[in-house]
Design a protein around this motif. Structure first.
Motif, PDB file in Angstrom:
ATOM      1  N   SER A   1       0.859  -1.185   0.000  1.00  0.00           N
ATOM      2  CA  SER A   1       0.000   0.000   0.000  1.00  0.00           C
ATOM      3  C   SER A   1       0.892   1.230   0.000  1.00  0.00           C
ATOM      4  CB  SER A   1      -0.908   0.022   1.235  1.00  0.00           C
ATOM      5  OG  SER A   1      -0.157   0.332   2.388  1.00  0.00           O
ATOM      6  N   GLY A   2       0.301   2.349  -0.410  1.00  0.00           N
ATOM      7  CA  GLY A   2       1.056   3.597  -0.410  1.00  0.00           C
ATOM      8  C   GLY A   2       1.494   3.963   0.994  1.00  0.00           C
ATOM      9  N   ALA A   3       0.587   3.738   1.949  1.00  0.00           N
ATOM     10  CA  ALA A   3       0.918   4.051   3.336  1.00  0.00           C
ATOM     11  C   ALA A   3       2.120   3.227   3.801  1.00  0.00           C
ATOM     12  CB  ALA A   3      -0.289   3.781   4.233  1.00  0.00           C
TER      13      ALA A   3
ATOM     14  N   ASN B   1       5.252   4.661   2.326  1.00  0.00           N
ATOM     15  CA  ASN B   1       5.628   5.887   3.034  1.00  0.00           C
ATOM     16  C   ASN B   1       6.153   5.586   4.432  1.00  0.00           C
ATOM     17  OD1 ASN B   1       5.075   7.645   0.963  1.00  0.00           O
ATOM     18  ND2 ASN B   1       2.968   8.046   1.612  1.00  0.00           N
TER      19      ASN B   1
ATOM     20  N   TYR C   1      -0.577  11.229   3.272  1.00  0.00           N
ATOM     21  CA  TYR C   1       0.470  10.222   3.151  1.00  0.00           C
ATOM     22  C   TYR C   1      -0.021   8.811   3.463  1.00  0.00           C
ATOM     23  CZ  TYR C   1       2.984  14.638   3.435  1.00  0.00           C
ATOM     24  OH  TYR C   1       3.388  15.930   3.225  1.00  0.00           O
ATOM     25  N   GLY C   2      -1.277   8.670   3.891  1.00  0.00           N
ATOM     26  CA  GLY C   2      -1.793   7.327   4.133  1.00  0.00           C
ATOM     27  C   GLY C   2      -2.456   7.186   5.487  1.00  0.00           C
TER      28      GLY C   2
ATOM     29  N   GLU D   1       4.139  15.778  -1.354  1.00  0.00           N
ATOM     30  CA  GLU D   1       3.569  15.461  -2.659  1.00  0.00           C
ATOM     31  C   GLU D   1       3.797  16.699  -3.522  1.00  0.00           C
ATOM     32  OE1 GLU D   1      -0.816  14.202  -1.785  1.00  0.00           O
ATOM     33  OE2 GLU D   1      -0.006  15.362  -0.133  1.00  0.00           O
TER      34      GLU D   1
ATOM     35  N   ASP E   1       6.564  11.883  -2.178  1.00  0.00           N
ATOM     36  CA  ASP E   1       5.477  10.898  -2.187  1.00  0.00           C
ATOM     37  C   ASP E   1       4.812  10.954  -3.555  1.00  0.00           C
ATOM     38  OD1 ASP E   1       3.075   9.567  -2.058  1.00  0.00           O
ATOM     39  OD2 ASP E   1       2.488  10.361  -0.098  1.00  0.00           O
TER      40      ASP E   1
ATOM     41  N   VAL F   1       2.944   8.490  -4.761  1.00  0.00           N
ATOM     42  CA  VAL F   1       1.947   7.426  -4.781  1.00  0.00           C
ATOM     43  C   VAL F   1       0.839   7.769  -5.786  1.00  0.00           C
ATOM     44  CG1 VAL F   1       0.174   6.248  -3.409  1.00  0.00           C
ATOM     45  CG2 VAL F   1       2.454   6.598  -2.458  1.00  0.00           C
ATOM     46  N   GLN F   2       0.454   9.036  -5.822  1.00  0.00           N
ATOM     47  CA  GLN F   2      -0.596   9.448  -6.766  1.00  0.00           C
ATOM     48  C   GLN F   2      -0.019  10.034  -8.052  1.00  0.00           C
ATOM     49  OE1 GLN F   2      -4.726  12.087  -6.541  1.00  0.00           O
ATOM     50  NE2 GLN F   2      -3.984  10.988  -4.792  1.00  0.00           N
TER      51      GLN F   2
ATOM     52  N   LYS G   1      -0.491   3.327  -6.130  1.00  0.00           N
ATOM     53  CA  LYS G   1      -1.625   3.460  -7.049  1.00  0.00           C
ATOM     54  C   LYS G   1      -1.343   2.918  -8.456  1.00  0.00           C
ATOM     55  CE  LYS G   1      -4.299   6.685  -4.425  1.00  0.00           C
ATOM     56  NZ  LYS G   1      -3.650   7.415  -3.337  1.00  0.00           N
TER      57      LYS G   1
HETATM   58  C1  LIG Z   1      -3.341   7.247  -1.927  1.00  0.00           C
HETATM   59  C2  LIG Z   1      -2.155   7.922  -1.362  1.00  0.00           C
HETATM   60  C3  LIG Z   1      -1.442   7.385  -0.288  1.00  0.00           C
HETATM   61  C4  LIG Z   1      -1.880   6.144   0.435  1.00  0.00           C
HETATM   62  O1  LIG Z   1      -1.874   5.031  -0.380  1.00  0.00           O
HETATM   63  P1  LIG Z   1      -2.664   3.708   0.104  1.00  0.00           P
HETATM   64  O2  LIG Z   1      -2.368   2.703  -0.954  1.00  0.00           O
HETATM   65  O3  LIG Z   1      -4.105   4.092   0.189  1.00  0.00           O
HETATM   66  O4  LIG Z   1      -2.114   3.350   1.434  1.00  0.00           O
HETATM   67  C5  LIG Z   1      -0.304   8.037   0.126  1.00  0.00           C
HETATM   68  N1  LIG Z   1       0.102   9.172  -0.464  1.00  0.00           N
HETATM   69  C6  LIG Z   1      -0.559   9.731  -1.487  1.00  0.00           C
HETATM   70  C7  LIG Z   1      -0.048  10.979  -2.102  1.00  0.00           C
HETATM   71  C8  LIG Z   1      -1.720   9.134  -1.964  1.00  0.00           C
HETATM   72  O5  LIG Z   1      -2.400   9.704  -2.965  1.00  0.00           O
END
Ligand SMILES: *Cc1c(COP(=O)(O)O)cnc(C)c1O
Length: 405
Positions: free
Chosen positions: A102-104, A107, A136-137, A187, A220, A222-223, A249
């Motif tokens: 997961s993104g969390a 991070n 960040y999650g 981000e 970060d 993730v997105q 993601k």
């Molecule tokens: C979605 C997101 C997260 C968390 O990711 P998960 O997979 O939901 O844990 C962290 N940082 C950013 C910038 C995100 O958009």
């Protein structure tokens, strides 16, 4: 075509309000529910399905890998994770990769790595500067890092050490730096906050500031990563290289695959300090390899940028026609700020009723994050549906005014 649903939502924990529809199938920009209703999807699992729903390259890679090897244990190398790590390293210029789910979690790994690095290289410094409205999650540490209003008390006590600066205000970062600071984490475009971007000057200034103070810069992505902003990694658009980067993601194209990347000098975990049962499993890594095959092949990203420009121009036309506040656009991560008198969650709910999926990250704006391979026709179709919804809302408001007059 109707699908019979067994089971009942009362057996799911209440984490978010959901419409009654039950989703059963997805292809590209389209999703179907169990009653056979079709939805045009401009949410894509929150920017997860970068190639749309069930892209054949991802589906085939998963099917093939499922028949070969699922999880040999993270204590053994597997071919898919080795290939994906090597590719991500070459593409990002960052030396090493840790895969997560997961993104969390990615991070959380970045936070741990920064603390370890601080112990080794900065006299035990461990605090990380994050940003107001940043996201960040949902682990305890990443919730503590997050700057969403109300989150600091939700599961008190927080994990300490996350002072919040303001995006695009270098002075607010500098003011928080002390001898206990080890890193800055941000981000480059705040997605959950409603698509608010750093300026290139701020991003580059922050890189310089971190270098001057000997801090790690953690981005970060993730997105923003994997093509979302029109470049493979968002930081390329801003002209910076971070010390640590997290991906999530879009990386798995719909399956849970995330990554923490680190430069050679920052990558300092030793045996026993980081891991996880499913981390780097070949099933999800195979999906990641399939995603990279498609996204890194020209002209995929150039076309995504063109679609981004089309979407932005279309949203700006709606902005002018309906007197809306603002369009914020970074590749195919965009937001339409509605302005006074309109309620984004209500608009998103009305869109759902008409077969259009939109996200309202806050009451004031809609966020659009379609598949990166969304077609020009699908964008036009979404725009005309949204146009009709906005017009209907205007009419509603006018008749409400007429009634009260
Ligand atoms: C979605 C997101 C997260 C968390 O990711 P998960 O997979 O939901 O844990 C962290 N940082 C950013 C910038 C995100 O958009």
């Amino acid at each position: 075509m109707n699908t019979v649903i067994e089971g009942h939502p009362r057996h799911l924990m209440n984490i978010t309000p959901r419409p009654e529809a039950v989703m059963v199938r997805g292809r590209g920009s389209w999703l179907w529910d169990s009653a056979g209703r079709r939805y045009l999807d401009f949410v894509q699992g929150w920017a997860v399905n970068c190639l749309g729903h069930s892209h054949p390259a991802v589906a085939e890679a998963l099917a093939r890998q499922a028949g070969e090897l699922l999880t040999p244990s993270p204590a053994y190398h597997n071919d898919q994770a080795l290939r994906l790590a090597t590719r991500l390293s070459a593409l990002s210029g960052l030396a090493q990769v840790f895969f997560a789910n997961s993104g969390a979690e990615a991070n959380e790994g970045a936070i741990k790595l920064a603390r370890k690095w601080g112990r080794l290289h900065r006299g035990g410094a461990w605090k990380i500067i994050t940003f107001q409205k940043g996201y960040y999650g949902r682990t305890l540490a990443t919730m503590s890092a997050t700057g969403k209003p109300g989150w600091s008390s939700m599961f008190a006590p927080q994990v300490p050490g996350f002072a919040k600066a303001r995006l695009n205000d270098l002075g607010s970062v500098e003011a928080l730096i002390d001898s206990g600071t080890v890193a800055v984490m941000l981000e480059l475009v705040q997605g959950e906050a409603g698509v608010h971007g750093a300026t290139p000057e701020f991003a580059q200034g922050l890189r310089k500031l971190c270098d001057e103070h000997g801090l790690l810069l953690i981005v970060d992505e993730v997105q923003t990563g994997i093509g979302r902003l029109g470049t493979l990694f968002g930081c390329q658009r801003f002209g910076i290289t971070p010390d640590l980067m997290t991906l999530g993601k879009g990386l798995g194209g719909g399956v849970p695959l995330t990554a923490l990347l680190a430069s050679a000098s920052a990558s300092c975990f030793e045996y026993g300090e980081q891991g996880g049962t499913f981390c780097g499993n070949p099933l999800t890594a195979a999906a990641g390899n399939a995603v990279l095959d498609v996204v890194t092949e020209a002209p995929f990203l150039a076309e995504a940028r063109t679609r981004g420009e089309q979407l932005q121009a279309g949203l700006q036309a709606l902005q002018h026609r309906h007197g809306l506040a603002e369009v914020r656009a970074f590749g195919l991560l965009q937001a339409l700020e509605l302005g006074p008198g309109r309620h984004a969650p209500q608009l998103a709910a009305q869109a759902f009723e008409r077969g259009l999926l939109l996200n309202a990250p806050n009451p004031g704006c809609l966020r659009l994050m379609p598949a990166l391979n969304v077609s020009a026709e699908e964008i036009e179709q979404m725009l005309s549906m949204l146009d009709a919804l906005l017009a209907a809302q205007t009419l509603e408001r006018e008749s409400a005014c007429a009634l009260s007059a």
